[in-house]
Design a protein around this motif. Structure first.
Motif: not given
Length: 182
Positions: A156-176
């Motif tokens: 198994t591999v379980d990847d965890y990262y904050n999708l909202a952080d990624l979206l904000r960096q792209l200038g896409l909606p990722a509201g709080a």
């Protein structure tokens, strides 16, 4: 205790890995030209290299026949060597170049906790639907993965990262997150 060490310990404990002792100071890691810490276990080096070179065949060879790759941010799961190969192919189609920079690892038996940075640039085939576009936009997000091995292959591999952080960096909606009112 460094932020990275605390993060790894927290991820390891969340995944049920017993961490008996974590040094307060760690020796600085040497990172290779493709972003893999030289002290990382071989399987982690191979996994990071497969991502950084966007090599689906190399990734598939790391997985056992029942292996499962889960990206929790995108809520995607892929099974077996063919599934791991497909995940890299889909990623390569939408993110190119991509890079995995491994910062630290903790090994406990057949489990490995990895802290790393995932970075890249989205292609015109990004997974976002109109009117949102990430084409040509770059990102870099911290991530943690828990890798479980079975007879030297990835189970198994379980990847965890904050999708909202990624979206904000792209200038896409990722509201709080706003909790509902009573």
């Amino acid at each position: 205790m460094s932020r990275t060490t605390r993060l790894i310990a927290a991820a390891a404990l969340t995944a049920g890995i017993a961490v008996a002792a974590v040094p307060a100071t760690a020796a600085p890691s040497t990172v290779t030209s493709i972003g893999v810490a030289q002290h990382a276990p071989r399987i982690v080096q191979q996994w990071a290299t497969a991502w950084t070179t966007l090599n689906p065949v190399a990734m598939s060879k790391l997985f056992d026949r029942n292996g499962v790759y889960t990206d929790h941010a995108f809520q995607a799961s892929f099974t077996g060597p063919a599934g791991a190969k497909t995940w890299v192919e889909l990623t390569a189609d939408s993110i190119n170049p991509a890079k995995v920079t491994v910062h630290d690892t903790i090994v406990q038996g057949d489990r490995i906790a990895v802290t790393w940075t995932f970075s890249g640039t989205f292609t015109e085939n990004s997974p976002f639907t109109p009117p949102y576009s990430a084409a040509g936009k770059s990102f870099a997000v911290p991530a943690t993965s828990i890798i479980t091995l079975h007879h030297g292959k990835i189970r198994t591999v379980d990847d965890y990262y904050n999708l909202a952080d990624l979206l904000r960096q792209l200038g896409l909606p990722a509201g709080a997150y706003t909790p509902p009112t009573a």
